[in-house]
Design an enzyme around this catalytic site. Structure first.
Site, PDB file in Angstrom:
ATOM      1  N   SER A 146       0.879  -1.168  -0.180  1.00  0.00           N
ATOM      2  CA  SER A 146      -0.133  -0.017  -0.045  1.00  0.00           C
ATOM      3  C   SER A 146       0.982   1.256   0.111  1.00  0.00           C
ATOM      4  O   SER A 146       1.706   1.526  -0.851  1.00  0.00           O
ATOM      5  CB  SER A 146      -1.032   0.176   1.190  1.00  0.00           C
ATOM      6  OG  SER A 146      -1.794   1.033   1.019  1.00  0.00           O
ATOM      7  N   ASP A 312      -8.517  -6.535  -4.613  1.00  0.00           N
ATOM      8  CA  ASP A 312      -8.250  -5.104  -4.053  1.00  0.00           C
ATOM      9  C   ASP A 312      -9.051  -4.238  -4.947  1.00  0.00           C
ATOM     10  O   ASP A 312      -8.916  -3.907  -5.978  1.00  0.00           O
ATOM     11  CB  ASP A 312      -6.778  -5.053  -4.325  1.00  0.00           C
ATOM     12  CG  ASP A 312      -6.132  -3.720  -3.623  1.00  0.00           C
ATOM     13  OD1 ASP A 312      -7.108  -2.892  -3.244  1.00  0.00           O
ATOM     14  OD2 ASP A 312      -5.041  -3.658  -3.439  1.00  0.00           O
ATOM     15  N   HIS A 346      -8.041  -5.237  -0.263  1.00  0.00           N
ATOM     16  CA  HIS A 346      -6.679  -4.437  -0.132  1.00  0.00           C
ATOM     17  C   HIS A 346      -5.770  -4.821   1.090  1.00  0.00           C
ATOM     18  O   HIS A 346      -4.811  -5.008   0.810  1.00  0.00           O
ATOM     19  CB  HIS A 346      -6.995  -3.065   0.102  1.00  0.00           C
ATOM     20  CG  HIS A 346      -5.625  -2.092   0.158  1.00  0.00           C
ATOM     21  ND1 HIS A 346      -4.858  -2.056  -0.842  1.00  0.00           N
ATOM     22  CD2 HIS A 346      -4.995  -1.313   1.085  1.00  0.00           C
ATOM     23  CE1 HIS A 346      -4.015  -1.433  -0.573  1.00  0.00           C
ATOM     24  NE2 HIS A 346      -4.047  -0.834   0.565  1.00  0.00           N
TER      25      HIS A 346
END
Length: 368
Positions: A146, A312, A346
């Site tokens: 991320s 995601d 995610h």
């Protein structure tokens, strides 16, 4: 596993991409394992938006271990019997490094809105200064997901010979409108909450009373982080047993989950830091300073391994596939791409380790 937590203090100016200067500044960091004699076993871990330097292990009386404890440790994927692992708290975050609530030297008053906007490049530059101060001029690998994946990509482009291997997970080369819009909900909710007091709140107030605006913003983030598949599997349409179906504020289990996690969040994460970190994420562009993304990616010399996750909905798989395709179109053979079939959205890079841990081990051992 040997764990040490330290704070490094720097009095030399940190020149930021915006043209502003941060001086002095501090970086809090944590290390795991032992550094070998020639300093060839270093692995850097970069944390995500709400993460910290505490990536693994458990402090005394701590309910939960570090945020990537299932990845890092003796005998684990990043084996601290072999590797010396470092994770820093990003500049601008609220877990010990210089941030909006740090004192603005020479005053004891916090920066608040006088804190400068920092970019991913600024965060990485500060980390690199720390590593230089520790005598670490080259590392075996850098791993992040991320916002941490953005840092990993930044290292590969701006410091192309610093790492042998970089593993970037669940990230993007530039933040798209969907992710920016998600962050916008959080930023507006915080700014318009009377308890925020235009940034003039006290930490004691937040611990005692929370900040509904930050909680609501966190809910928006959780929806994107967890994703629809995981919510369907975890909650279905189950209703809270003690709530009446025809009570206006009766809740489904998914609503209870959002309330519990979101309203506890302001007690541990600072709202000004949240605003600044969201801004950092929003303006990230790996091609900043270059005319086009291929110009930036052409600088990469390390082995770059990209991992995306199928469900995601914050940074979609095609965003990472784009990086791979651009590099392959330029006949670069130092990049791989793998999409993990995931069910936790995610956050899969944090919780579905069993699906990719062997792959990461093979990367670190040079088999891929």
């Amino acid at each position: 596993m040997k764990i040490e937590t330290k704070t490094a203090k720097f009095t030399t100016p940190l020149y930021l991409e915006s043209g502003r200067i941060l001086q002095p500044y501090e970086i809090k960091y944590e290390t795991y394992g032992e550094l070998n004699e020639d300093k060839s076993n270093v692995i850097i871990i970069c944390h995500a938006l709400s993460g910290s330097h505490h990536a693994a292990g458990r402090y005394e009386n701590e309910a939960k271990p570090g945020w990537w404890d299932n990845l890092i440790g003796d005998g684990k994927t990043v084996d601290t019997r072999k590797y010396f692992v470092i994770c820093t708290n990003n500049i601008g975050s609220c877990f010990g490094s210089t941030s909006p609530m740090s004192p603005m030297y020479p005053s004891d008053e916090p920066y608040r809105f006088k804190f400068p906007v920092v970019t991913i490049s600024d965060i990485v530059k500060a980390q690199k200064i720390l590593f230089d101060s520790l005598g670490i001029t080259h590392v075996k690998a850098i791993i992040g997901g991320s916002l941490g994946g953005m840092q990993a990509l930044c290292y590969s482009i701006e410091y192309p010979t610093f790492a042998d291997t970089i593993i970037a997970m669940a990230t993007t080369a530039y933040t798209r409108p969907w992710a920016i819009a998600t962050n916008k909900i959080a930023m507006e909710a915080i700014r318009n909450d009377p308890a925020f007091k235009d940034g003039n709140y006290t930490k004691g107030d937040l611990i005692a009373n929370g900040l509904p605006g930050l909680a609501i913003g966190r809910m928006a983030g959780l929806i994107a982080y967890v994703g629809p598949t995981s919510m369907n599997n975890k909650f279905s349409r189950n209703y809270v047993e003690t709530d009446g179906l025809y009570e206006l504020f009766g809740r489904f289990e998914v609503e209870k989950y959002l309330e519990y996690n979101a309203y506890n969040f302001p007690k541990i994460f600072d709202p000004l830091s949240y605003l600044y970190v969201c801004k950092t994420m929003n303006i990230f562009d790996a091609a900043r300073g270059s005319d086009k993304l291929p110009d930036a990616l052409a600088r990469i010399r390390c082995n770059l391994h990209l991992l995306s996750f199928s469900d995601d909905v914050l940074f979609f798989p095609q965003e990472m596939e784009e990086i791979y395709n651009i590099m392959k179109d330029m006949n670069m053979d130092n990049v791989t791409y793998k999409m993990i079939e995931s069910t936790h959205g995610h956050d899969s890079f944090l919780v579905e380790l069993d699906k990719f841990k062997d792959y990461v081990v093979d990367i670190l051992e040079g088999k891929i």
